[in-house]
Enzyme design. Sequence first.
Site, PDB file in Angstrom:
ATOM      1  N   ASP A 275     -97.081  54.321 101.038  1.00  0.00           N
ATOM      2  CA  ASP A 275     -96.055  53.996 102.029  1.00  0.00           C
ATOM      3  C   ASP A 275     -96.306  52.550 102.444  1.00  0.00           C
ATOM      4  O   ASP A 275     -97.330  52.243 103.063  1.00  0.00           O
ATOM      5  CB  ASP A 275     -96.173  54.940 103.233  1.00  0.00           C
ATOM      6  CG  ASP A 275     -95.125  54.644 104.308  1.00  0.00           C
ATOM      7  OD1 ASP A 275     -94.488  53.563 104.259  1.00  0.00           O
ATOM      8  OD2 ASP A 275     -94.948  55.494 105.195  1.00  0.00           O
ATOM      9  N   VAL A 276     -95.392  51.658 102.104  1.00  0.00           N
ATOM     10  CA  VAL A 276     -95.646  50.222 102.336  1.00  0.00           C
ATOM     11  C   VAL A 276     -95.722  49.853 103.815  1.00  0.00           C
ATOM     12  O   VAL A 276     -96.181  48.768 104.160  1.00  0.00           O
ATOM     13  CB  VAL A 276     -94.622  49.301 101.618  1.00  0.00           C
ATOM     14  CG1 VAL A 276     -94.688  49.455 100.117  1.00  0.00           C
ATOM     15  CG2 VAL A 276     -93.211  49.506 102.152  1.00  0.00           C
TER      16      VAL A 276
ATOM     17  N   ASN B 181     -90.411  45.349  96.143  1.00  0.00           N
ATOM     18  CA  ASN B 181     -89.050  45.840  95.925  1.00  0.00           C
ATOM     19  C   ASN B 181     -88.690  46.984  96.878  1.00  0.00           C
ATOM     20  O   ASN B 181     -87.509  47.215  97.136  1.00  0.00           O
ATOM     21  CB  ASN B 181     -88.938  46.292  94.463  1.00  0.00           C
ATOM     22  CG  ASN B 181     -87.736  47.165  94.207  1.00  0.00           C
ATOM     23  OD1 ASN B 181     -86.610  46.676  94.121  1.00  0.00           O
ATOM     24  ND2 ASN B 181     -87.954  48.485  94.117  1.00  0.00           N
TER      25      ASN B 181
ATOM     26  N   TYR C 171     -80.501  45.241 108.510  1.00  0.00           N
ATOM     27  CA  TYR C 171     -80.759  44.960 107.090  1.00  0.00           C
ATOM     28  C   TYR C 171     -80.707  43.454 106.827  1.00  0.00           C
ATOM     29  O   TYR C 171     -81.616  42.880 106.218  1.00  0.00           O
ATOM     30  CB  TYR C 171     -79.729  45.694 106.231  1.00  0.00           C
ATOM     31  CG  TYR C 171     -79.965  45.589 104.744  1.00  0.00           C
ATOM     32  CD1 TYR C 171     -81.089  46.163 104.165  1.00  0.00           C
ATOM     33  CD2 TYR C 171     -79.059  44.923 103.924  1.00  0.00           C
ATOM     34  CE1 TYR C 171     -81.307  46.072 102.794  1.00  0.00           C
ATOM     35  CE2 TYR C 171     -79.270  44.832 102.548  1.00  0.00           C
ATOM     36  CZ  TYR C 171     -80.397  45.409 101.991  1.00  0.00           C
ATOM     37  OH  TYR C 171     -80.612  45.314 100.641  1.00  0.00           O
TER      38      TYR C 171
ATOM     39  N   LYS D  90     -83.827  40.984 105.738  1.00  0.00           N
ATOM     40  CA  LYS D  90     -83.878  40.280 104.451  1.00  0.00           C
ATOM     41  C   LYS D  90     -83.960  38.761 104.667  1.00  0.00           C
ATOM     42  O   LYS D  90     -84.592  38.051 103.880  1.00  0.00           O
ATOM     43  CB  LYS D  90     -82.668  40.653 103.585  1.00  0.00           C
ATOM     44  CG  LYS D  90     -82.679  42.115 103.101  1.00  0.00           C
ATOM     45  CD  LYS D  90     -83.857  42.435 102.196  1.00  0.00           C
ATOM     46  CE  LYS D  90     -83.723  43.806 101.525  1.00  0.00           C
ATOM     47  NZ  LYS D  90     -84.855  44.151 100.654  1.00  0.00           N
TER      48      LYS D  90
ATOM     49  N   THR E 239     -77.595  52.259  92.432  1.00  0.00           N
ATOM     50  CA  THR E 239     -78.845  52.970  92.714  1.00  0.00           C
ATOM     51  C   THR E 239     -78.604  53.965  93.845  1.00  0.00           C
ATOM     52  O   THR E 239     -77.516  54.016  94.425  1.00  0.00           O
ATOM     53  CB  THR E 239     -79.944  51.992  93.176  1.00  0.00           C
ATOM     54  OG1 THR E 239     -79.524  51.428  94.424  1.00  0.00           O
ATOM     55  CG2 THR E 239     -80.199  50.885  92.175  1.00  0.00           C
TER      56      THR E 239
END
Length: 265
Positions: A68-69, A95, A161, A165, A196
Amino acid sequence: MWGVEKRTHEGRVAFITGGGRGIGAATAELLASEGAAIAVAARTLDEVSSVAEGISASGGKSIPLVVDVTDEQSVAAGFERCREELGPPTILVNNAGTPGVPLPVAAMEPAAWRGVFEANVTGSFLCAREALPMMASENWGRIINVSSAAARHPLAGMAAYSASKAALDQLTRILALEGEPYNIAAIGVYPGVVDTRMQEESRSFGAKLIGDQLHRMFSNYRDFGMLRQPEEPAELISYLCTPAAERLNGHIVRLEQLASLKEES
Ligand SMILES: NC(=O)c1ccc[n+]([C@@H]2O[C@H](COP(=O)([O-])OP(=O)(O)OC[C@H]3O[C@@H](n4cnc5c(N)ncnc54)[C@H](OP(=O)(O)O)[C@@H]3O)[C@@H](O)[C@H]2O)c1
């Protein structure tokens, strides 16, 4: 079985977060076919195992890692296992990411906001923090941060989001400065609109929840044939891991630039 004529990444070890599906899985498979040993990291065991097994079955080298990043211990343990089993990673593909539920700021819970930043920004920081000393000890490294054009194009409802980013892009530029003395380059990627799970989930939010405009935008990506296959950004990421791409240290590269970048080098 892959051919042996072109092994661009022979001898490299790559740590790919969000490697269990989508862009990360396509990148893992491509880099493996080009000679890199791959640590496939994400939270879902079935998915990372399936990608790693697929690579091994095709003659490549890969291990699955449940990571889990957003969790410092989990990231540290993942890098340690990679180092022990494959060697020190000199390629890191940050990613793993999530859009969360796109809502206007006034309607957004702080926990949801933090969740998006934790995955998209803090996760990349934690992974870079583990990878940098290993790359420095090898005197070579490449960090690829998978960002989004949303970082530059403001859209109502996309604050978490987009801002996350944009923060990732600035992290990329600073990693480029800090890595340079150790021959470590950091490059950001805008992968385009890609077919995706992330797009599938974004389409599934009803217009009632996220508003007509965003709902229509996500549906239009599919209905107007705008979705790219994950193999396309994977090809860009693979190119950015080559020695020739060192000149792009600190840049943020769009998918559409791939052909011209290849021509230049
Ligand atoms: N698809 C697009 O149109 C598009 C456009 C621009 C940018 N991007 C970016 O591309 C990247 C990959 O997305 P995708 O489209 O391939 O979506 P995806 O298929 O949903 O893949 C996301 C990956 O990230 C992993 N992940 C999420 N949170 C994680 C965490 N806390 N720890 C570890 N892994 C985590 C997921 O695995 P688990 O859930 O198993 O952990 C999954 O493997 C993201 O950063 C996304 O923002 C995508």
